[in-house]
Design an enzyme around this catalytic site. Sequence first.
Site, mmCIF file in Angstrom:
data_model
loop_
_atom_site.group_PDB
_atom_site.id
_atom_site.type_symbol
_atom_site.label_atom_id
_atom_site.label_comp_id
_atom_site.label_asym_id
_atom_site.label_seq_id
_atom_site.Cartn_x
_atom_site.Cartn_y
_atom_site.Cartn_z
ATOM 1 N N SER A 133 1.181 16.887 9.271
ATOM 2 C CA SER A 133 1.768 15.620 9.689
ATOM 3 C C SER A 133 1.451 15.349 11.163
ATOM 4 O O SER A 133 0.283 15.257 11.545
ATOM 5 C CB SER A 133 3.272 15.654 9.402
ATOM 6 O OG SER A 133 3.832 14.361 9.428
ATOM 7 N N HIS B 29 5.257 15.541 0.818
ATOM 8 C CA HIS B 29 4.762 15.660 2.192
ATOM 9 C C HIS B 29 4.557 17.107 2.631
ATOM 10 O O HIS B 29 3.927 17.362 3.651
ATOM 11 C CB HIS B 29 5.771 14.978 3.133
ATOM 12 C CG HIS B 29 5.276 14.774 4.521
ATOM 13 N ND1 HIS B 29 4.113 14.084 4.816
ATOM 14 C CD2 HIS B 29 5.786 15.172 5.725
ATOM 15 C CE1 HIS B 29 3.934 14.053 6.131
ATOM 16 N NE2 HIS B 29 4.919 14.717 6.698
ATOM 17 N N ASP C 157 3.402 11.860 -1.598
ATOM 18 C CA ASP C 157 3.888 11.874 -0.224
ATOM 19 C C ASP C 157 4.624 10.573 0.081
ATOM 20 O O ASP C 157 4.029 9.495 0.094
ATOM 21 C CB ASP C 157 2.715 12.048 0.745
ATOM 22 C CG ASP C 157 3.139 12.402 2.162
ATOM 23 O OD1 ASP C 157 4.261 12.025 2.558
ATOM 24 O OD2 ASP C 157 2.354 13.053 2.870
#
Length: 312
Positions: free
Chosen positions: A99, A261, A233
């Site tokens: 991320s 995610h 996600d």
Amino acid sequence: MARAIAQQSRVIHGYKRAFRTGGEGSAIMFIHGIGDSSRTWDDVLPLFAENHLVIAPDLLGHGDSDKPRADYSIGGFANGMRDLLAVLDVERVTLVGHSLGGGVAMQLAYQYPHLVERVVLVSNGGSGRGVSTWLRLATLPLAPELLQLLRLPISRTGLSASLALLRRLDHDLGVDATDLIRIIDALPDARSRQAFARTLRAVVDWHGQVVTMLDRSYLVENIPTLMIWGDRDGVVPFRHAGQARLAMPYASLDVFHGAGHFPFRSDPGRFVMTVEQFVRSTAPATWDHDAWQRRLRTGPEPEDDLHTWTGI
């Protein structure tokens, strides 16, 4: 056999930098996402440590690292990773960034390519404008106070019920419900929440993500790159993988079907196997200053020019 992982810290520029480490061999640095910590990698670090020296830092403002009023930009985080590697006397690493950590990994590769052997981007930020509504809300002026309210028992009950409903409705955010609550719980005090807000506002506003590496990704095309993404996600949409592939045609993509995610948490065994195979099958990047300078002068190929970054 899984190897033990130890919690350590070093003081750099006057601030404590916490990290988890273990194993020996070629080095892999794991960089977590916003609001998270090195503990997010708990399921995979001991497995990677069987064959590698693993280093999983807590970014400044996160986990057990200090949380000063400081620079929480992507470039600032990349500098912190460079400094930690220097203090630990680690010359080169494979980077695994999740991320926000993927953005930090790409920035580190751009700023200090001589340090980087390979890059693995997991549910990578900075590949498109879109981002979940809850992250946009967290950029508002009173976000730290709202995060504090979410820790109250009545709010926790409501949040848990909402995420449970999302799971029943088969919404993508419901896939990551456990980890989203875990991250909220990792912000126990005002300093943690302020650091979270400063970090988020450096990369996201009400309109979505504001930082991208896509316009400079051509400069690291000689670094072997793997992207891993869950197709469920709900935080950084899977469709951003398509935008990233346009900018980085040299990168491979491995899709974890049904994962959200945090694909390394939903299927740790597959994640380790995928990254290990990537490391074994690619040679470490070599740094050529003259070639890099020529590429910088010529710029990206016309089909790779992403200055009109719209996100998909």
